[in-house]
Structure formats: C-alpha cells, structure tokens
Design a protein around this motif. Sequence first.
Motif, PDB file in Angstrom:
ATOM      1  N   GLY A  28       7.711 -25.765 -16.873  1.00  0.00           N
ATOM      2  CA  GLY A  28       8.515 -26.939 -17.504  1.00  0.00           C
ATOM      3  C   GLY A  28       8.439 -28.291 -16.953  1.00  0.00           C
ATOM      4  O   GLY A  28       7.471 -28.586 -16.413  1.00  0.00           O
ATOM      5  N   SER A  29       9.352 -29.032 -17.200  1.00  0.00           N
ATOM      6  CA  SER A  29       9.316 -30.636 -16.948  1.00  0.00           C
ATOM      7  C   SER A  29       9.755 -30.867 -15.427  1.00  0.00           C
ATOM      8  O   SER A  29      10.196 -29.802 -14.882  1.00  0.00           O
ATOM      9  CB  SER A  29      10.126 -31.362 -17.943  1.00  0.00           C
ATOM     10  OG  SER A  29      11.458 -30.799 -17.808  1.00  0.00           O
ATOM     11  N   GLY A  30       9.397 -32.040 -15.214  1.00  0.00           N
ATOM     12  CA  GLY A  30       9.988 -32.162 -13.804  1.00  0.00           C
ATOM     13  C   GLY A  30       8.656 -32.399 -12.996  1.00  0.00           C
ATOM     14  O   GLY A  30       7.958 -31.627 -13.098  1.00  0.00           O
ATOM     15  N   PHE A  31       8.762 -33.044 -11.655  1.00  0.00           N
ATOM     16  CA  PHE A  31       7.920 -32.966 -10.520  1.00  0.00           C
ATOM     17  C   PHE A  31       7.571 -31.974  -9.925  1.00  0.00           C
ATOM     18  O   PHE A  31       8.618 -31.167  -9.450  1.00  0.00           O
ATOM     19  CB  PHE A  31       8.111 -34.197  -9.880  1.00  0.00           C
ATOM     20  CG  PHE A  31       7.022 -34.253  -8.765  1.00  0.00           C
ATOM     21  CD1 PHE A  31       5.764 -35.146  -8.904  1.00  0.00           C
ATOM     22  CD2 PHE A  31       7.144 -33.664  -7.527  1.00  0.00           C
ATOM     23  CE1 PHE A  31       4.949 -35.139  -7.878  1.00  0.00           C
ATOM     24  CE2 PHE A  31       6.274 -33.591  -6.400  1.00  0.00           C
ATOM     25  CZ  PHE A  31       5.033 -34.400  -6.490  1.00  0.00           C
ATOM     26  N   ALA A  32       6.510 -31.332  -9.672  1.00  0.00           N
ATOM     27  CA  ALA A  32       6.419 -30.203  -8.434  1.00  0.00           C
ATOM     28  C   ALA A  32       5.101 -30.552  -8.042  1.00  0.00           C
ATOM     29  O   ALA A  32       4.220 -31.292  -8.482  1.00  0.00           O
ATOM     30  CB  ALA A  32       6.354 -29.191  -9.390  1.00  0.00           C
TER      31      ALA A  32
END
Length: 431
Positions: A207-211
């Motif tokens: 999904g979205s968001g930093f990793a």
Amino acid sequence: MGNLAEQPKQQPALAELDYLLQRYRQVRATSEVICAPLQIEDYVIQSMPDVSPPKWHLAHVSWFFEAFLLKPYLSGYKPLNAAYDHLFNSYYETHGTPFPRAKRGLISRPGVEDVYRFRQHIDRAMGELLVNPPQQHAGEIMRRVELGLQHEQQHQELLLMDIKHILAQNPLHPVYRDDLRPTPALHNDRIRWHDYAGGVRHIGHAGSGFAFDCEMPRHRQFIEDFQLADRPVSNREYLSFIADGGYARSELWLSDGWAHIQQCGWHSPLYWQRQEDSWHEMTLGGLRPLDLEAPVCHVSFFEADAYARWAGARLPREAEWEVAAMDQPQRGNFLENDHLQPVAANTPHEGPAQLFGDVWEWTADAYRPYPGFRPLEGSLGEYNGKFMSGQMVLRGGCCATPEAHIRATYRNFFQPSMRWQFAGLRLAREL
C-alpha cells in the motif's frame, strides 16, 4: 532503502513540496537538539569501531542530501568542501571510496563548528531545491528527500546509542541530560500468553506510505499455531536468570554465544553495574538504580536466546511478531516521550503490550531478503541489501526511535553479538 520504485510518477503539487520542506526542517532540527547537551569533546570520541562520533553523524546525514540530491538536481550547486565526499561517505562503494569506519574518531578536522557550517550550507541549498525543483525530476526529488529524512531519523537513534556508549566509558558516569527523570515504579504482573492461530499469512509492506526495500515485497508465509508473551522480559526476570547461573551454564547457549561471552567476560547486560548489594545501570540520565520492572535492555541476540531457552520458551519468529503487531495500535515509549530509557508497561492491558517502542525485540530469524526482493539500481541500492548476511532481525522500535519512523513491517538488523543498541526480548512458544 525506501519504496522509491513503486511510488507514482505524477508531478508533486506545491502544497506537497511545502509540506516536505517543513518536514525537512523539523527532522534536521531534531538532530541538532539531540546534540545540544554535548560538550565539545563529546562530539569527537569513537568509543569502539561500531560507534561513530556525534560530529560524524551530523556530517554524514548532510552528505547524504548533498550526494543524492544536490549534486544531481540543483543546478550550479557547489560543495562547501570537496573532501567531505570522502570523509562522510559511510559505505557507498559505488559512489566513491568511504573513509574507514573504525578510524572516524581520528578525524579531528573539520571541527564541530565546521560541521555545523556544512549542515547550514546543505540546508540552504535544499531549501532552494525544494522551493523550485526541476519539474522533470520533481517526483524523484521528493522520493529521495523522504528517504534522506528517514535516513536521518535512523541516525537520530544511532546518535543516542553512540552518545550513551561514549559517556559510559567514563568512570565519572557523566550525565547526558540532567532533566531526564526516572519514571514512577510500576509492578508487572506475571507474563500472560496470547494465542495465535497458524495458517498462511501475508507479511511485508503493502500500500501507500514509506517503507524500506527490505520490507518488501508483501508475500505469503505459513506459520504454525503459537503463543506470544504479553510484554517484554523485565529486569527483575532477567536477574533471576543471572542468579540461576545463566551466564555460567553452557547448555543454555548457542556455541558462538558461549564462546563470545567467555572471550568478553560478560556476566550481565551492557551498562549494568553491581554496587555493594544492588544493581545500577548507566543511562542517558546518569547512573541509576536498576528499575526492576522495566524491560531488560542492551542484551545481545545470544543473551536473548539463552534467556528464552532458560525460561522454557523461545524467541518469536519474524512473521509471528508481525502477525501479532499488525492489528495493535502503534503506541509506545518513543523518542518524543523523552524518557530515553525503557519504562515498565502500564497494567492491565489488552493484548500484547509494548510491541512498539521501549526496546527493539530480537527475533529468531536471520536478516535475509523476502521472496522477490530486488534492491534499486545504482548507489541507493546499497542501503540495505548488501547487509543481508550475518545479521539477526529486530522488531518494534525503542525509546530512542522517532515515532513516525516505525511501523509493523519495519525490519531492523544487527549482528548477534551487538548490544549497545536499545535491544531486549519477548518470549514465544508453541501452542
């Protein structure tokens, strides 16, 4: 390494750039707040090869923005000092030749004032870049800035780890900050166990968001039924292990662990000191009586594994920990709570407590790539993948981790003998 490859390529709006610039300034300011209590001599000490002088941290995180953003994307950018590209490169062999890590403490010049001047030079240039980025590269610039900020947040935790180790070498027990007060003593109930059903589960970032790239791709993994302790092991419980001869019983230890503690003479966690009839520990607030109910901290994987075996349990597997954590609120004792020390869990609590914050929790798994893992091309691909050998995974963050930096899929990693990080353990067992 960040999830740069999977981010959308559309051009960022002005509001996004403005938000990113504000976030850049906040993260950069936090690093300097961490260093503000230091005396000038504290900035230059390297207390062991794995520790970097605080001055080096401040310069290196600035070098990152220069090397991967300003030089390739800011037209007309001029480095403050061309030699800094060599001095403050950590391990990017494809970018250049890094200065040897174990010799960072020998770099007396540039001085501390020069390093802060370097930071100001970088900040001015980054402000110019983010106010008016070249449109054909604006999306990539935003992705790299986010990676640079996540990188600096990692170094904020490293700064506190290293400062603590530096000050702990001094027999005067110097205090990093005298306004860090012990938390009220809380009593821990006996460990309770939570049951988890086995089966095919999905772990890893999606999904979205930093990793970081090592958290991907999301994939299936089969787990057996298991139980997880409701909190980390406490200092009181670890003292029982010591009292029962835990450090003298070879049958409890992995072979490498037993050889290591014999060679190093370990008899207790790092920073513990026996004074007369009681235990004390060195903290960032100075030498304090041991808080018996707080999570045990500064233990190696070898010590964590030996304790688990002594307790008739084991360390959780990485997938087990993530399955337990994915539905739990991400609340805990982080950098922003300003304890800078693990604290006891509030009781009673629903579900496992302290999965996030307080102490990094050793898992039973080696740090290896997930199925389908691919590092990015170029120098940025060196961020994580090259370290996938000889390391063990830790989960959950600690009292020195910025809260916005952590998530259930985050994979930290250290060699099994290391213990200057804020590392503890939680027990698991089969159902």
